[in-house]
Motif scaffolding. Structure first.
Motif, PDB file in Angstrom:
ATOM      1  N   GLU A 182      -2.930 -50.219   5.081  1.00 28.64           N
ATOM      2  CA  GLU A 182      -1.651 -49.651   4.633  1.00 28.64           C
ATOM      3  C   GLU A 182      -0.707 -50.755   4.155  1.00 28.64           C
ATOM      4  O   GLU A 182       0.013 -50.585   3.163  1.00 28.64           O
ATOM      5  N   CYS A 183      -0.726 -51.893   4.858  1.00 27.86           N
ATOM      6  CA  CYS A 183       0.111 -53.035   4.443  1.00 27.86           C
ATOM      7  C   CYS A 183      -0.351 -53.587   3.091  1.00 27.86           C
ATOM      8  O   CYS A 183       0.467 -53.878   2.212  1.00 27.86           O
ATOM      9  N   PHE A 184      -1.659 -53.747   2.937  1.00 27.73           N
ATOM     10  CA  PHE A 184      -2.175 -54.270   1.665  1.00 27.73           C
ATOM     11  C   PHE A 184      -1.876 -53.294   0.520  1.00 27.73           C
ATOM     12  O   PHE A 184      -1.551 -53.721  -0.591  1.00 27.73           O
ATOM     13  N   GLU A 189       1.330 -51.882  -4.290  1.00 32.96           N
ATOM     14  CA  GLU A 189       2.365 -51.043  -4.894  1.00 32.96           C
ATOM     15  C   GLU A 189       3.513 -51.903  -5.425  1.00 32.96           C
ATOM     16  O   GLU A 189       4.053 -51.637  -6.512  1.00 32.96           O
ATOM     17  N   LEU A 190       3.872 -52.951  -4.681  1.00 34.22           N
ATOM     18  CA  LEU A 190       4.994 -53.814  -5.073  1.00 34.22           C
ATOM     19  C   LEU A 190       4.617 -54.784  -6.190  1.00 34.22           C
ATOM     20  O   LEU A 190       5.456 -55.148  -7.006  1.00 34.22           O
ATOM     21  N   ASN A 191       3.348 -55.203  -6.213  1.00 32.47           N
ATOM     22  CA  ASN A 191       2.918 -56.173  -7.229  1.00 32.47           C
ATOM     23  C   ASN A 191       1.446 -55.945  -7.544  1.00 32.47           C
ATOM     24  O   ASN A 191       0.564 -56.608  -7.001  1.00 32.47           O
ATOM     25  N   SER A 192       1.198 -55.019  -8.447  1.00 28.94           N
ATOM     26  CA  SER A 192      -0.182 -54.617  -8.750  1.00 28.94           C
ATOM     27  C   SER A 192      -0.928 -55.653  -9.580  1.00 28.94           C
ATOM     28  O   SER A 192      -2.139 -55.531  -9.776  1.00 28.94           O
ATOM     29  N   GLN A 193      -0.228 -56.675 -10.082  1.00 27.85           N
ATOM     30  CA  GLN A 193      -0.877 -57.708 -10.898  1.00 27.85           C
ATOM     31  C   GLN A 193      -1.239 -58.952 -10.096  1.00 27.85           C
ATOM     32  O   GLN A 193      -1.727 -59.930 -10.654  1.00 27.85           O
TER      33      GLN A 193
END
Length: 307
Positions: A182-184, A189-193
Motif C-alpha cells: 500500500e505504501c509503494f 501514485e505520487l510519482n509514477s515516473q
C-alpha cells in the motif's frame, strides 16, 4: 549563477578595503559554495574563523562544504564545535545527524538519532528530521520505530513519495507485506515516473512469494530505468522461482546476462544464472524421463501379446 559571480567580485573589493572583516570571507564562502567550488569555500570559511574564532555560522557552513567534499568526519568536527559554543543552534543537529547517517556505520546511527531527537526537541514540526531519524532507525533494525517516524514525517508532508518507500521497506522487514505494498502504491501514485517504488514493490512481492506480480513490477522499473542492474537481477531471481516453463528460464537467463553487462563484477549474477541453468537442465531431464515413461507404458500395453 551570474549574480553569485558578481557578488564574489564585490566581496573581493570589500576584502581589499578591509581585509580583517570576517563577514566578507563568510559571504564569499557561501557564494563559492553555491557555485560548487567547495574547496575555495572552505578556505574562505577558514579565514573567517581565523579572524573570529567564535564565528558560529562560519564553522557551520564550513561543515556543510566539507560534507559536499565527502570529508564527513571533518564536517562532524565543525558541527561539534558549533554545538559546544551554542547548544541551541537548531540546524546543526539536523546536519550532524544527516552526516552521521552518511557514514553508514552502525555505531554512528545511534549518535545520529540523538542529534535528530535534539533537533525535534528544538523544532518538532520539521519533516526532514523525522524522515532522517526513521532512516537511522531502519539501519539499526528498529523497523517498527522507524515506521512510526515515517508516519510522523507523512503527517507533516503527505506529498513526498520517498517517505512512503522508506515506510514500505520498514513494513516489509516486519513481514507486513500488504501494508508495505500500500505504501509503494501511494509512492507510485505520487510519482509514477520514478522507478524506485516499482522496484521496491517488486521486492516486497518477491518476499511475499507473489512472483508473477514481482516480475510485473520489475518490468515497470526496467521500463523507467533501463540501466538499473538490480531490477534485471531481481527479475531474474523471480523468473528463476517460476521454472515450470522453459520460456521463463530463458527469460531469467536474459535478465542475469543484462545484469552482468551492467555490473560485470557482481558474482551473484553469474551464480544465479548457473542455478537457473541447473534447474533448466533438471527440468529438461525430468520432462525427458516423464515422456519416456509415458510412451514406454503405452508401447508396453500395445505390444503386450493378447490372450
Amino acid at each position: 549563477m551570474k549574480n553569485f559571480e558578481k557578488a564574489i567580485k564585490f566581496l573581493k573589493f570589500g576584502i581589499q578595503g578591509d581585509p580583517n572583516f570576517s563577514s566578507y570571507y563568510e559571504l564569499k564562502g557561501l557564494a563559492l559554495d553555491y557555485l560548487k567550488q567547495y574547496r575555495q569555500a572552505v578556505e574562505c570559511f577558514d579565514t573567517a574563523i581565523e579572524l573570529d574564532p567564535q564565528y558560529l555560522s562560519a564553522y557551520y557552513h564550513k561543515g556543510n562544504a566539507l560534507n559536499m567534499l565527502k570529508q564527513h568526519e571533518e564536517a562532524i568536527e565543525c558541527y561539534d564545535l558549533v554545538i559546544e559554543m551554542s547548544p541551541q543552534y537548531l540546524d546543526v543537529y539536523f546536519n550532524k545527524g544527516s552526516t552521521l547517517n552518511l557514514l553508514n556505520l552502525l555505531n554512528r546511527y545511534q549518535q545520529a538519532i540523538e542529534c535528530f531527537n535534539k533537533a525535534i526537541e528544538l523544532k518538532p514540526q520539521v519533516f526532514a528530521t523525522h524522515f532522517n531519524k526513521g532512516i537511522a532507525l531502519n539501519e539499526l533494525g528498529k523497523y517498527r520505530a522507524a515506521s512510526q517516524c515515517f508516519d510522523e514525517a507523512i503527517d507533516l508532508n503527505t506529498r513526498d513519495s520517498h517517505v512512503y518507500i522508506k515506510k514500505g521497506n520498514a513494513l516489509k522487514k516486519l513481514e507486513l507485506f500488504l501494508q508495505a505494498i500500500e505504501c509503494f502504491d501511494k509512492a507510485i501514485e505520487l510519482n509514477s515516473q520514478d522507478f524506485a517504488p516499482y522496484f521496491n514493490k517488486g521486492n516486497a512481492m518477491y518476499e511475499w512469494e507473489q512472483y508473477q506480480q514481482a516480475i510485473e513490477c520489475f518490468d515497470y522499473s526496467i521500463e523507467l530505468n533501463s540501466r538499473d542492474f538490480a531490477s534485471y537481477f531481481n527479475k531474474g531471481n523471480a523468473l528463476g522461482k517460476m521454472l515450470d516453463k522453459l520460456e521463463q528460464s530463458q527469460q531469467a537467463n536474459e535478465c542475469f546476462e543484462k545484469a552482468k553487462e551492467l555490473n560485470p563484477q557482481d558474482f551473484a549474477s553469474y551464480f544465479n544464472k548457473g542455478n537457473v541453468l541447473n534447474k533448466q537442465e533438471k527440468y529438461q531431464q525430468e520432462t525427458h524421463w516423464t515422456l519416456w515413461n509415458t510412451i514406454n507404458k503405452q508401447v508396453d500395453v500395445l505390444m503386450k501379446p493378447s490372450n
